[in-house]
Design a protein around this motif. Sequence first.
Motif, PDB file in Angstrom:
ATOM      1  N   GLU A   1     -76.995-115.404  27.089  1.00 60.27           N
ATOM      2  CA  GLU A   1     -77.968-114.617  26.105  1.00 60.27           C
ATOM      3  C   GLU A   1     -77.496-114.989  24.638  1.00 60.27           C
ATOM      4  O   GLU A   1     -78.225-115.377  23.625  1.00 60.27           O
ATOM      5  CB  GLU A   1     -77.962-113.169  26.334  1.00 60.27           C
ATOM      6  N   ASP A   2     -76.222-115.075  24.556  1.00 56.25           N
ATOM      7  CA  ASP A   2     -75.663-115.381  23.326  1.00 56.25           C
ATOM      8  C   ASP A   2     -75.223-116.888  23.084  1.00 56.25           C
ATOM      9  O   ASP A   2     -74.927-117.555  22.019  1.00 56.25           O
ATOM     10  CB  ASP A   2     -74.515-114.412  22.888  1.00 56.25           C
ATOM     11  N   ASP A   3     -75.618-117.833  24.002  1.00 52.27           N
ATOM     12  CA  ASP A   3     -75.196-119.126  24.218  1.00 52.27           C
ATOM     13  C   ASP A   3     -73.619-119.568  23.504  1.00 52.27           C
ATOM     14  O   ASP A   3     -73.598-120.370  22.516  1.00 52.27           O
ATOM     15  CB  ASP A   3     -76.110-119.914  23.147  1.00 52.27           C
ATOM     16  N   LYS A   4     -72.989-118.656  24.143  1.00 49.65           N
ATOM     17  CA  LYS A   4     -71.459-118.869  23.819  1.00 49.65           C
ATOM     18  C   LYS A   4     -70.354-118.675  24.844  1.00 49.65           C
ATOM     19  O   LYS A   4     -70.997-117.721  25.855  1.00 49.65           O
ATOM     20  CB  LYS A   4     -71.093-118.070  22.688  1.00 49.65           C
ATOM     21  N   MET A   5     -69.081-119.035  24.781  1.00 51.29           N
ATOM     22  CA  MET A   5     -68.223-118.907  25.773  1.00 51.29           C
ATOM     23  C   MET A   5     -67.502-117.321  25.285  1.00 51.29           C
ATOM     24  O   MET A   5     -67.348-117.072  24.304  1.00 51.29           O
ATOM     25  CB  MET A   5     -67.287-119.839  25.884  1.00 51.29           C
ATOM     26  N   LEU A   6     -67.539-116.790  26.370  1.00 45.84           N
ATOM     27  CA  LEU A   6     -66.723-115.487  26.244  1.00 45.84           C
ATOM     28  C   LEU A   6     -65.236-115.415  26.687  1.00 45.84           C
ATOM     29  O   LEU A   6     -64.865-116.156  28.012  1.00 45.84           O
ATOM     30  CB  LEU A   6     -67.234-114.015  26.875  1.00 45.84           C
ATOM     31  N   ASP A   7     -64.192-114.716  26.185  1.00 44.20           N
ATOM     32  CA  ASP A   7     -62.876-115.040  26.595  1.00 44.20           C
ATOM     33  C   ASP A   7     -62.555-113.532  27.364  1.00 44.20           C
ATOM     34  O   ASP A   7     -62.774-112.623  27.231  1.00 44.20           O
ATOM     35  CB  ASP A   7     -61.786-115.143  25.387  1.00 44.20           C
ATOM     36  N   PHE A   8     -61.938-113.628  28.429  1.00 48.66           N
ATOM     37  CA  PHE A   8     -61.470-112.821  29.377  1.00 48.66           C
ATOM     38  C   PHE A   8     -59.878-112.823  30.011  1.00 48.66           C
ATOM     39  O   PHE A   8     -59.372-113.814  29.640  1.00 48.66           O
ATOM     40  CB  PHE A   8     -62.280-112.717  30.688  1.00 48.66           C
ATOM     41  N   TYR A   9     -59.313-111.615  30.163  1.00 50.31           N
ATOM     42  CA  TYR A   9     -58.191-111.516  30.812  1.00 50.31           C
ATOM     43  C   TYR A   9     -58.478-111.341  32.079  1.00 50.31           C
ATOM     44  O   TYR A   9     -59.385-110.391  32.587  1.00 50.31           O
ATOM     45  CB  TYR A   9     -57.264-110.251  30.314  1.00 50.31           C
TER      46      TYR A   9
ATOM     47  N   LEU B   1     -56.918-109.703  35.465  1.00 50.14           N
ATOM     48  CA  LEU B   1     -56.260-108.567  35.789  1.00 50.14           C
ATOM     49  C   LEU B   1     -55.581-108.533  37.332  1.00 50.14           C
ATOM     50  O   LEU B   1     -56.520-109.059  38.271  1.00 50.14           O
ATOM     51  CB  LEU B   1     -56.984-107.103  35.776  1.00 50.14           C
ATOM     52  N   ALA B   2     -54.664-107.843  37.374  1.00 46.07           N
ATOM     53  CA  ALA B   2     -54.044-107.710  38.840  1.00 46.07           C
ATOM     54  C   ALA B   2     -54.702-107.127  39.925  1.00 46.07           C
ATOM     55  O   ALA B   2     -54.645-107.581  41.011  1.00 46.07           O
ATOM     56  CB  ALA B   2     -52.708-107.104  38.955  1.00 46.07           C
ATOM     57  N   SER B   3     -55.600-106.100  39.550  1.00 44.86           N
ATOM     58  CA  SER B   3     -56.417-105.723  40.594  1.00 44.86           C
ATOM     59  C   SER B   3     -57.784-106.575  40.953  1.00 44.86           C
ATOM     60  O   SER B   3     -58.499-106.071  41.797  1.00 44.86           O
ATOM     61  CB  SER B   3     -57.134-104.474  39.751  1.00 44.86           C
ATOM     62  N   GLY B   4     -57.636-107.703  40.178  1.00 43.34           N
ATOM     63  CA  GLY B   4     -58.856-108.438  40.548  1.00 43.34           C
ATOM     64  C   GLY B   4     -60.092-108.513  39.559  1.00 43.34           C
ATOM     65  O   GLY B   4     -61.068-109.424  39.756  1.00 43.34           O
ATOM     66  N   ARG B   5     -59.971-107.522  38.640  1.00 44.20           N
ATOM     67  CA  ARG B   5     -61.171-107.590  37.762  1.00 44.20           C
ATOM     68  C   ARG B   5     -60.837-108.615  36.580  1.00 44.20           C
ATOM     69  O   ARG B   5     -59.823-109.035  36.301  1.00 44.20           O
ATOM     70  CB  ARG B   5     -61.268-106.165  37.290  1.00 44.20           C
ATOM     71  N   LYS B   6     -62.040-108.986  35.673  1.00 47.07           N
ATOM     72  CA  LYS B   6     -62.031-109.490  34.603  1.00 47.07           C
ATOM     73  C   LYS B   6     -62.484-108.708  33.559  1.00 47.07           C
ATOM     74  O   LYS B   6     -63.518-107.842  33.683  1.00 47.07           O
ATOM     75  CB  LYS B   6     -62.868-110.733  34.729  1.00 47.07           C
ATOM     76  N   VAL B   7     -61.966-108.569  32.365  1.00 47.32           N
ATOM     77  CA  VAL B   7     -62.283-107.873  31.377  1.00 47.32           C
ATOM     78  C   VAL B   7     -62.266-108.481  29.835  1.00 47.32           C
ATOM     79  O   VAL B   7     -61.414-109.541  29.603  1.00 47.32           O
ATOM     80  CB  VAL B   7     -61.190-106.706  31.137  1.00 47.32           C
ATOM     81  N   LYS B   8     -63.389-108.313  29.147  1.00 48.96           N
ATOM     82  CA  LYS B   8     -63.301-109.184  27.976  1.00 48.96           C
ATOM     83  C   LYS B   8     -61.998-108.897  26.899  1.00 48.96           C
ATOM     84  O   LYS B   8     -61.813-107.658  26.915  1.00 48.96           O
ATOM     85  CB  LYS B   8     -64.508-108.583  26.984  1.00 48.96           C
ATOM     86  N   LYS B   9     -61.658-109.816  26.473  1.00 47.24           N
ATOM     87  CA  LYS B   9     -60.419-109.522  25.537  1.00 47.24           C
ATOM     88  C   LYS B   9     -60.612-108.772  24.544  1.00 47.24           C
ATOM     89  O   LYS B   9     -59.665-107.644  24.252  1.00 47.24           O
ATOM     90  CB  LYS B   9     -59.922-111.129  24.983  1.00 47.24           C
ATOM     91  N   GLU B  10     -61.958-108.705  23.805  1.00 48.94           N
ATOM     92  CA  GLU B  10     -62.046-107.822  22.845  1.00 48.94           C
ATOM     93  C   GLU B  10     -62.162-106.223  23.127  1.00 48.94           C
ATOM     94  O   GLU B  10     -61.964-105.420  21.986  1.00 48.94           O
ATOM     95  CB  GLU B  10     -63.314-108.012  22.110  1.00 48.94           C
ATOM     96  N   ALA B  11     -62.281-105.960  24.401  1.00 47.93           N
ATOM     97  CA  ALA B  11     -62.016-104.415  25.120  1.00 47.93           C
ATOM     98  C   ALA B  11     -60.862-104.197  25.180  1.00 47.93           C
ATOM     99  O   ALA B  11     -60.881-102.990  25.811  1.00 47.93           O
ATOM    100  CB  ALA B  11     -63.180-104.422  26.115  1.00 47.93           C
ATOM    101  N   VAL B  12     -59.794-104.937  25.149  1.00 51.00           N
ATOM    102  CA  VAL B  12     -58.398-104.629  25.667  1.00 51.00           C
ATOM    103  C   VAL B  12     -57.284-104.422  24.562  1.00 51.00           C
ATOM    104  O   VAL B  12     -57.368-105.264  23.753  1.00 51.00           O
ATOM    105  CB  VAL B  12     -57.911-105.805  26.600  1.00 51.00           C
ATOM    106  N   GLN B  13     -56.466-103.681  24.633  1.00 52.37           N
ATOM    107  CA  GLN B  13     -55.421-103.284  23.724  1.00 52.37           C
ATOM    108  C   GLN B  13     -54.039-103.757  24.517  1.00 52.37           C
ATOM    109  O   GLN B  13     -53.868-103.220  25.541  1.00 52.37           O
ATOM    110  CB  GLN B  13     -55.245-101.881  23.308  1.00 52.37           C
TER     111      GLN B  13
END
Length: 231
Positions: free
Chosen positions: A18-26, A28-40
């Motif tokens: 949709e945005d024609d760009k790559m997104l960065d994720f962390y 996680l140990a639980s198996g999930r991926k979360v956007k870096k911008e949403a994480v402290q």
Amino acid sequence: TQGTMDYIVGESQAYNSEDDKMLDFYDLASGRKVKKEAVQVVETAPYKDNTMNVVSCTAEKGSLNIRIKTDWKVPYDLKYSPQNYFAAYGKLYNVSSFTADTVEFTFYNTVSAQGNIDVEGSNVLSSASFNASSSDKTAKLTFKLRNAGEYYGSSISYDKNGDMIITVKNKPLSLSGAVIMLDAGHGGTEPGAVGIGSAVLEKDVNIAIAHQTKSELEKMGATVIMTRYNN
């Protein structure tokens, strides 16, 4: 749930068309991926293995509320079984009908789960069990439904003391006082699927069904709002 804590075990990227760009994720140990911008990120966190203890079970405002004391806000998953899913648009999460008779929460990084859960105040749950496995550090909260396919939703939040509140909605006995939103889908410049000869548009069928549904729900006592009332 906001405030949930987990361990970062890696990093990855994914393409957003949709945005024609790559997104960065962390990762996680639980198996999930979360956007870096949403994480402290907390660089040093002396968190011990989590323990969970049931404090109370109360029936109020059309739901069963389960209060659980937890050392920290651990990640969790929610699973319905037996439940079949089918792929559409490349995603295997579409449901034609809800068939589950069991609802299972899995809490990670947890070695102890104590306390009994009284489901007497619920008209959709027949029983509940709560136990933990110290070997894989997960706790499972399992609900059995009174009737397969009859489940009206649940949520998890935290109160001001940091206690976890699991709310399981009861089956409504009437629609009086209920507020229901109908989303007809598409509309305006988004026609949706186009019928044979371009004579029928999905957006037109959607809005006709939505208005008909609105009329029937209002006859049953509900207040109905719509995401769109026309085209």
